[in-house]
Design a protein around this motif. Sequence first.
Motif, PDB file in Angstrom:
ATOM      1  N   TYR A 145       0.820  -1.220   0.000  1.00 19.59           N
ATOM      2  CA  TYR A 145       0.000   0.000   0.000  1.00 19.59           C
ATOM      3  C   TYR A 145       0.847   1.260   0.000  1.00 19.59           C
ATOM      4  O   TYR A 145       0.415   2.312  -0.487  1.00 19.59           O
ATOM      5  N   THR A 148      -8.035   4.937  -1.696  1.00 20.10           N
ATOM      6  CA  THR A 148      -7.451   4.072  -0.669  1.00 20.10           C
ATOM      7  C   THR A 148      -8.461   3.576   0.350  1.00 20.10           C
ATOM      8  O   THR A 148      -8.085   2.849   1.274  1.00 20.10           O
ATOM      9  N   TRP A 187      -8.733  -0.131   0.489  1.00 19.74           N
ATOM     10  CA  TRP A 187      -7.508  -0.771   0.967  1.00 19.74           C
ATOM     11  C   TRP A 187      -7.428  -0.756   2.496  1.00 19.74           C
ATOM     12  O   TRP A 187      -6.433  -1.216   3.052  1.00 19.74           O
TER      13      TRP A 187
END
Length: 361
Positions: free
Chosen positions: A107, A150, A153
């Motif tokens: 990430y 994001t 994630w």
Amino acid sequence: MDPLLVVGILIVLFAFFTVMRSVRIVPQARARNVERLGRYHRTLQPGLSFVIPYIDRVYPMIDLREQVVSFRPQPVITEDNLVVEIDTVLYFQVTDPRAAAYEIANYIQAIEQLTVTTLRNVIGSMDLEMTLTSRDTINSQLRGVLDEATGKWGIRVNRVEIKAIDPPKTIKDAMEKQMRAERDKRAAILNAEGQRQSQILTAEGDKQSAILRAEGERSAAILKAQGQAQAIDEVFQSVHRNDPDPKLLAYQYLQVLPELAKGQGNTFWVIPSEVTSALQGVSKAFTESLPRSSATREPSGEDRSTAAKEAAQAERAAAEAVAEAAETDTGPRQLGPGPATPDALADLERRHDNRHDTAQP
């Protein structure tokens, strides 16, 4: 060594090692994912946890605190085709350890690449001047795009800051010259404003000074005129209180007359025609008797003799003054309306002698 003893020791060691592998201690603000037989089983929370050894696999800890990542400068092209290098700083936090471990391989790298692409898209729609002055706008746009991408994630982007924007060296030099010119311009303007204000204040001071000086001169002239008026009024009132007669004025006229001939540059002196009248007035003043009143008394013989003598002396002084004035004049002269001055003087002397003889006791 006894083989049974060795086997016992090995069993004890294996049991101890197994127990140790079944106990997991997770620190605060950390998390660990557990797989059982290759599948995600659970996430270990902070504190003491137990797992099945050799069946459960515990992955490395994931930090749940807010983290700061500084990316290296990236070249970006602005709308006016200038290449600038932008250095960014990212503040993010892992909210879902399972998604951070299984939804994205790395990430950190994914966030960096997403930041670069979004930054190029945002800067490409701005010129250099806007890029340098719109950091808040760029930060908000970057944060919106990154937070949206994001979220799946298990990561929340809190802030995105632009640490530095470096334009090319030639652009820096041009900007420095422009800034220097602007500062010189402001300095010149401030200097001109200062001089203008100084001249205005000086002019105002001169104006006030001139006004005050004029007011002072006016007040002085007014006071001087008032003083002269008071002096003239006092003299006038004094003359009227004493009630002078024409005889006294004629005598004063004859006293001032010789002063007219004392000038060194006088070459022509005209004797006014009023001299004869003045002489006659003086003669009458000394030959006629004073009017009687309650304040006067009958003069005695000695008083009459003294008065006759004083009158003769006054007539003689007047005659000498006229003669002296005539002798001082070197050019043509004129006495009154014609040359009758000697006869008038002789007549005055005869009249004086007659009066003197009459006044004898």
